[in-house]
Design a protein around this motif. Structure first.
Motif, PDB file in Angstrom:
ATOM      1  N   SER A   1      42.816  28.658  28.902  1.00 40.97           N
ATOM      2  CA  SER A   1      43.595  27.385  29.216  1.00 40.97           C
ATOM      3  C   SER A   1      43.595  26.678  28.049  1.00 40.97           C
ATOM      4  N   PRO A   2      44.912  25.765  28.023  1.00 38.50           N
ATOM      5  CA  PRO A   2      45.327  24.971  27.025  1.00 38.50           C
ATOM      6  C   PRO A   2      44.024  23.991  26.376  1.00 38.50           C
ATOM      7  N   ASP A   3      43.186  23.521  27.317  1.00 40.79           N
ATOM      8  CA  ASP A   3      41.895  22.738  27.178  1.00 40.79           C
ATOM      9  C   ASP A   3      40.980  23.656  26.652  1.00 40.79           C
ATOM     10  N   GLY A   4      40.839  25.002  26.857  1.00 41.37           N
ATOM     11  CA  GLY A   4      39.930  25.888  26.385  1.00 41.37           C
ATOM     12  C   GLY A   4      38.652  26.040  27.383  1.00 41.37           C
ATOM     13  N   LEU A   5      38.843  25.393  28.341  1.00 45.98           N
ATOM     14  CA  LEU A   5      37.586  25.094  29.374  1.00 45.98           C
ATOM     15  C   LEU A   5      37.657  26.344  30.308  1.00 45.98           C
ATOM     16  N   MET A   6      38.734  27.295  30.482  1.00 51.10           N
ATOM     17  CA  MET A   6      38.788  28.457  31.233  1.00 51.10           C
ATOM     18  C   MET A   6      39.424  29.472  30.601  1.00 51.10           C
ATOM     19  N   ILE A   7      38.815  30.752  30.801  1.00 53.09           N
ATOM     20  CA  ILE A   7      39.369  31.853  30.144  1.00 53.09           C
ATOM     21  C   ILE A   7      39.925  32.818  31.311  1.00 53.09           C
ATOM     22  N   ALA A   8      40.908  33.576  31.527  1.00 56.52           N
ATOM     23  CA  ALA A   8      41.485  34.416  32.338  1.00 56.52           C
ATOM     24  C   ALA A   8      42.045  35.869  31.800  1.00 56.52           C
ATOM     25  N   PHE A   9      41.715  36.921  32.602  1.00 57.33           N
ATOM     26  CA  PHE A   9      42.149  38.201  32.110  1.00 57.33           C
ATOM     27  C   PHE A   9      42.380  38.954  33.536  1.00 57.33           C
ATOM     28  N   ARG A  10      43.302  40.317  33.140  1.00 51.36           N
ATOM     29  CA  ARG A  10      43.826  41.008  34.217  1.00 51.36           C
ATOM     30  C   ARG A  10      42.798  42.124  34.257  1.00 51.36           C
ATOM     31  N   LYS A  11      43.049  42.752  35.505  1.00 47.84           N
ATOM     32  CA  LYS A  11      42.004  43.981  35.661  1.00 47.84           C
ATOM     33  C   LYS A  11      42.692  44.707  36.881  1.00 47.84           C
ATOM     34  N   HIS A  12      43.047  45.967  36.938  1.00 48.92           N
ATOM     35  CA  HIS A  12      43.770  46.548  37.997  1.00 48.92           C
ATOM     36  C   HIS A  12      43.066  48.124  38.091  1.00 48.92           C
ATOM     37  N   GLY A  13      43.241  48.299  39.242  1.00 48.36           N
ATOM     38  CA  GLY A  13      42.820  49.814  39.779  1.00 48.36           C
ATOM     39  C   GLY A  13      43.724  50.688  39.841  1.00 48.36           C
TER      40      GLY A  13
ATOM     41  N   THR B   1      44.913  52.222  42.557  1.00 53.38           N
ATOM     42  CA  THR B   1      45.536  52.018  43.695  1.00 53.38           C
ATOM     43  C   THR B   1      46.717  51.040  43.629  1.00 53.38           C
ATOM     44  N   GLY B   2      46.595  50.137  42.444  1.00 53.44           N
ATOM     45  CA  GLY B   2      47.427  49.060  42.179  1.00 53.44           C
ATOM     46  C   GLY B   2      47.142  47.711  42.632  1.00 53.44           C
ATOM     47  N   ALA B   3      46.042  47.683  43.181  1.00 53.49           N
ATOM     48  CA  ALA B   3      45.486  46.466  43.476  1.00 53.49           C
ATOM     49  C   ALA B   3      44.819  45.461  42.266  1.00 53.49           C
ATOM     50  N   GLY B   4      45.795  44.826  41.890  1.00 50.45           N
ATOM     51  CA  GLY B   4      45.842  44.014  40.530  1.00 50.45           C
ATOM     52  C   GLY B   4      44.916  42.821  40.734  1.00 50.45           C
ATOM     53  N   ARG B   5      44.040  42.363  39.797  1.00 54.39           N
ATOM     54  CA  ARG B   5      43.350  41.040  39.972  1.00 54.39           C
ATOM     55  C   ARG B   5      43.336  40.490  38.770  1.00 54.39           C
ATOM     56  N   VAL B   6      43.525  39.059  38.675  1.00 54.16           N
ATOM     57  CA  VAL B   6      43.371  38.096  37.521  1.00 54.16           C
ATOM     58  C   VAL B   6      42.160  37.240  37.765  1.00 54.16           C
ATOM     59  N   PHE B   7      41.081  37.520  36.866  1.00 59.40           N
ATOM     60  CA  PHE B   7      39.849  36.675  36.887  1.00 59.40           C
ATOM     61  C   PHE B   7      39.856  35.549  36.398  1.00 59.40           C
ATOM     62  N   PHE B   8      39.365  34.341  36.663  1.00 59.73           N
ATOM     63  CA  PHE B   8      39.218  32.948  35.925  1.00 59.73           C
ATOM     64  C   PHE B   8      37.732  32.732  35.908  1.00 59.73           C
ATOM     65  N   TYR B   9      37.283  32.700  34.682  1.00 54.02           N
ATOM     66  CA  TYR B   9      35.929  32.124  34.338  1.00 54.02           C
ATOM     67  C   TYR B   9      35.748  30.878  33.588  1.00 54.02           C
ATOM     68  N   ASP B  10      34.797  30.144  33.611  1.00 55.56           N
ATOM     69  CA  ASP B  10      34.480  28.825  33.077  1.00 55.56           C
ATOM     70  C   ASP B  10      33.987  29.347  31.687  1.00 55.56           C
ATOM     71  N   ALA B  11      34.697  28.737  30.624  1.00 56.56           N
ATOM     72  CA  ALA B  11      34.384  29.471  29.312  1.00 56.56           C
ATOM     73  C   ALA B  11      33.118  28.737  28.918  1.00 56.56           C
ATOM     74  N   GLU B  12      32.698  27.769  29.388  1.00 53.70           N
ATOM     75  CA  GLU B  12      31.338  27.011  29.082  1.00 53.70           C
ATOM     76  C   GLU B  12      30.084  27.544  29.752  1.00 53.70           C
ATOM     77  N   THR B  13      30.186  27.756  30.908  1.00 58.09           N
ATOM     78  CA  THR B  13      29.067  28.352  31.599  1.00 58.09           C
ATOM     79  C   THR B  13      29.006  29.936  31.790  1.00 58.09           C
ATOM     80  N   GLY B  14      30.465  30.315  31.857  1.00 58.96           N
ATOM     81  CA  GLY B  14      30.453  31.938  32.219  1.00 58.96           C
ATOM     82  C   GLY B  14      30.382  32.193  33.635  1.00 58.96           C
ATOM     83  N   ASP B  15      30.492  31.255  34.425  1.00 60.20           N
ATOM     84  CA  ASP B  15      30.580  31.401  35.787  1.00 60.20           C
ATOM     85  C   ASP B  15      31.976  31.569  36.443  1.00 60.20           C
TER      86      ASP B  15
END
Length: 237
Positions: A169-181, A183-197
């Motif tokens: 994210s522009p403020d550097g607090l969140m990181i996102a990435f894509r992952k798909h299987g 079957t075509g069921a795509g998902r985008v995960f959003f993690y807290d960049a400071e805590t890893g949660d």
């Protein structure tokens, strides 16, 4: 505003105000990734064996910004283990992080010299992101997302499972990435960049085409997710 789009073997610049386009490069080697510097004054692109930059900024408004030739920062050797996979600019645009084999090399964009290196190891590098808080994120075929301190290369944390299309994210607090299987069921995960949660997940069936790029809007409030059929969807972040 100029948008640069990479096909499999060409690099094209689009002027979003006029709709005009210009081919910057075409060749027989696959074009792997393209990125703007934060200020929009420099374009970097990588092919399998080459990383190059094009300086499109300048004080002369009458100058054609794409008339200048590309500068090659890095060339690797065919058949070697040093495949180039990811590139990302630092917040100031003065440094370009490049994934080469199992290492991240940070180049001074002006001089072309290597400033520092990070020994990532593992099975190699697929994708790189550089945050506004001077953190470099690296993803690879081992399914892990690793965060490093850009100033000294110190490992901050690992996040698993991970995917491709890393972006902060522009403020550097969140990181996102894509992952798909399969079957075509795509998902985008959003993690807290400071805590890893894990913060939240966006799920959508993209069929056999799969997910493409993931990007935050400049204000960080919207996320754009593309697929390999040329479609894009916008989500609240």
């Amino acid at each position: 505003t100029v948008l640069v789009a990479g096909g499999s073997r060409d690099l094209i610049a689009y002027n979003t105000a006029t709709g005009n386009s210009r081919e910057l490069w075409r060749g027989s080697e696959e074009l792997r990734c393209v990125t703007f510097s934060p200020a929009g004054s420099t374009i970097a692109y990588c092919r399998t064996l080459i990383v190059a930059v094009i300086d499109i900024g300048g004080p002369d408004p009458t100058r054609d910004p794409f008339a200048v030739p590309a500068r090659v920062l890095l060339t690797t050797h065919p058949g070697g283990p040093r495949r180039i996979e990811g590139i990302a600019f630092s917040p100031t645009g003065s440094v370009l992080a490049v994934g080469v084999g199992t290492r991240v090399k940070c180049y001074d964009v002006a001089s072309g010299q290597v400033r520092s290196e990070i020994a990532h190891g593992g099975y190699g590098i697929w994708t790189i992101a550089y945050s506004s808080r001077e953190i470099i994120a690296v993803g690879g075929p081992d399914g892990k997302l690793v965060l490093y301190d850009a100033s000294n290369g110190r490992l901050i944390r690992e996040i698993s499972p991970a995917g491709n299309g890393l972006c902060f994210s522009p403020d550097g607090l969140m990181i996102a990435f894509r992952k798909h299987g399969l079957t075509g069921a795509g998902r985008v995960f959003f993690y807290d960049a400071e805590t890893g949660d894990l913060r939240f997940v966006i799920s959508r069936n993209y069929g056999i085409h799969g997910l493409g790029a993931v990007r935050f809007s400049p204000d960080g409030k919207t996320v754009a997710v593309g697929d390999y059929k040329g479609r894009a969807a916008l989500y609240d972040a």
